[in-house]
Design an enzyme around this catalytic site. Structure first.
Site, PDB file in Angstrom:
ATOM      1  N   GLU A   1       0.999  -1.190   0.013  1.00 11.48           N
ATOM      2  CA  GLU A   1      -0.046   0.054   0.114  1.00 11.48           C
ATOM      3  C   GLU A   1       0.840   1.185   0.034  1.00 11.48           C
ATOM      4  O   GLU A   1       0.526   2.314  -0.683  1.00 11.48           O
ATOM      5  CB  GLU A   1      -0.780   0.078   1.203  1.00 11.48           C
ATOM      6  CG  GLU A   1      -1.965   0.843   1.206  1.00 11.48           C
ATOM      7  CD  GLU A   1      -2.858   1.028   2.546  1.00 11.48           C
ATOM      8  OE1 GLU A   1      -2.866   0.178   3.268  1.00 11.48           O
ATOM      9  OE2 GLU A   1      -3.558   2.182   2.682  1.00 11.48           O
TER      10      GLU A   1
ATOM     11  N   ASN B   1       0.324  10.245   9.139  1.00 11.64           N
ATOM     12  CA  ASN B   1       1.707  10.788   9.298  1.00 11.64           C
ATOM     13  C   ASN B   1       2.381  10.724  10.397  1.00 11.64           C
ATOM     14  O   ASN B   1       3.648  10.758  10.527  1.00 11.64           O
ATOM     15  CB  ASN B   1       1.657  12.126   8.442  1.00 11.64           C
ATOM     16  CG  ASN B   1       1.573  12.050   7.064  1.00 11.64           C
ATOM     17  OD1 ASN B   1       1.187  11.171   6.521  1.00 11.64           O
ATOM     18  ND2 ASN B   1       1.625  13.404   6.464  1.00 11.64           N
TER      19      ASN B   1
END
Ligand SMILES: Cc1cc2nc3c(=O)[nH]c(=O)nc-3n(C[C@H](O)[C@H](O)[C@H](O)COP(=O)(O)OP(=O)(O)OC[C@H]3O[C@@H](n4cnc5c(N)ncnc54)[C@H](O)[C@@H]3O)c2cc1C
Length: 398
Positions: free
Chosen positions: A244, A384
């Site tokens: 991914e 993140n």
């Protein structure tokens, strides 16, 4: 390490570019370059065209019907697709479950699913996240208990992207509650037409229906739909996540959107001059362009390293963070460039049922929705903050 493209690679780029110019339907190109939402038929039409050309699965090996391209060719293909206004492939079948089936699936599972994924006949969605299991994925609670030749599945998945179109979902399910969380998870393929499955839309802040909740109420799933070995699902789940995260930097999309930003800024007049000539605004665009060029070099270095050792390392986390920050920064400047015109909304940029009039320039009308939608980039595919943890531990050794 040579980061220049060879003559063969440049010829390949030209081949891809020509193909896209001549074969991508205009209405799809229009939607992609204006940031309008794409429907199921748009994605499938383009997949069918690519499949007919033998390019339906750029990342697959030839043994399974892919073109057998190198990582660099795949990168060039992605870049040219973005530049030419082609839709990004929906990843759940082609880039996520397919590699897992190739590596760990039974021959029956491979034969049943891979050709249909390649031909764009089977739409998949990803059933990983749950309300209590996002970053902490190992705490999934959706339960699968064996009963004869079936598992009986109960629980809830969330944020299931484009699940409203899916015929199949790949799920992480708990098959053992007595062991360490990672040891009691299995990887199950579930037919979305099974009795007991309910899909409920989640409408995001841009007004779009892109994500869903999926509920399982005593859903019977044949044991033959288990991938690999029971309770080994965590290994397959991590393998899938590695896939991914490759190509997540989105350099091609960044370049296309940067060109769009320059186009929009050149059309907007501020104090009698195009906004593009405003020193402060121009400096912000320049900074993004510099960051994007630096990221491209980093991406090419990762590709060169991958070509030698074949597995993406923690560098993928750098690409994810920086790539998503750049894409978000571009959408912010696009909205600032058109000011209040970002807010007026056009029917085809809106959720079904919107019936208002169009106001403002054609290029501006989907910008606010695009800005809001792009907030997701720093969350999905592993947030993140989590990528920063990976960098701290695996690259910096903290
Ligand atoms: C638009 C969209 C589409 C998605 N599509 C899918 C899909 O198709 N299928 C699917 O399975 N999932 C999907 N997801 C889910 C996505 O992968 C999760 O949202 C993501 O993993 C974060 O999990 P969470 O939302 O539960 O947030 P949490 O894990 O609850 O995190 C909340 C905040 O805390 C931070 N945080 C958590 N733990 C730590 C830590 N240890 N250190 C530092 N910070 C931390 C996070 O970074 C985040 O900012 C999608 C999400 C979005 C937004």
């Amino acid at each position: 390490m040579d980061l220049n493209f060879s003559n063969d690679e440049q010829a390949f780029r030209q081949l891809v570019r020509n193909f896209i110019v001549h074969n991508l339907p205009d209405d799809i190109r229009h939607k992609v370059t204006r940031g309008l939402s794409l429907g199921r038929d748009d994605y499938l039409r383009w997949q069918h065209i690519l499949h007919a050309q033998g390019w339906g699965a750029p990342s697959w090996p030839a043994a399974f019907g892919g073109p057998g391209w190198s990582a660099t060719q795949q990168y060039i293909f992605d870049e040219e697709s973005a530049a030419g206004g082609a839709p990004r492939a929906v990843p759940f079948g082609l880039k996520m479950v397919a590699p897992v089936l190739m590596q760990f699936g039974s021959p029956e599972q491979q034969q049943r699913h891979l050709p249909k994924i390649l031909a764009g006949e089977e739409w998949w969605c990803q059933g990983y996240s749950e309300p209590g299991a996002g970053s902490d994925l190992a705490s999934v609670k959706t339960r699968a208990i064996q009963d004869g030749d079936d598992y009986i599945v109960n629980g809830q998945k969330t944020w299931t992207t484009l699940g409203q179109y899916a015929q199949w979902i790949f799920c992480l399910v708990r098959t053992d509650t007595e062991v360490k969380p990672q040891r009691g998870i299995s990887f199950l393929l579930i037919d979305m037409a099974s009795p007991g499955i309910t899909v409920r839309p989640i409408i995001t802040m841009d007004g779009a229906h892109e994500v869903n909740e999926v509920w399982f109420d005593n859903v019977r799933v044949p044991v033959s739909n288990l991938v690999g070995t029971e309770n080994q699902g965590w290994t397959y789940a991590k393998f899938l996540l590695g896939h991914e995260r490759t190509n997540i930097a989105g350099i091609g999309i960044g370049k296309r959107e940067l060109a769009r930003l320059k186009r929009v800024a050149a059309q907007q007049i501020k104090h009698g001059k195009p906004l593009l000539q405003d020193p402060l605004f121009a400096a912000r665009i320049a900074q993004i362009e510099i960051d994007l060029m630096a990221l491209e070099i980093t991406n090419l270095r990762v590709l060169a390293a991958e070509a030698e050792r074949r597995t993406p390392g923690p560098e993928a986390s750098i690409l994810k963070i920086k790539g998503t920050e750049i894409q978000q920064a571009i959408t912010e400047l696009l909205v600032q460039a058109v000011g209040p015109y970002a807010l007026p909304l056009r029917r085809d940029a809106m959720a079904e049922g919107y019936d208002g009039e169009q106001v403002g320039p054609d290029d501006a009308t989907a910008l606010a929705a695009g800005y809001l939608n792009m907030r997701k980039l720093s969350i999905y595919g592993g947030s993140n903050e989590i990528q920063k943890n990976i960098i701290a531990q695996m690259i910096l050794g903290l």
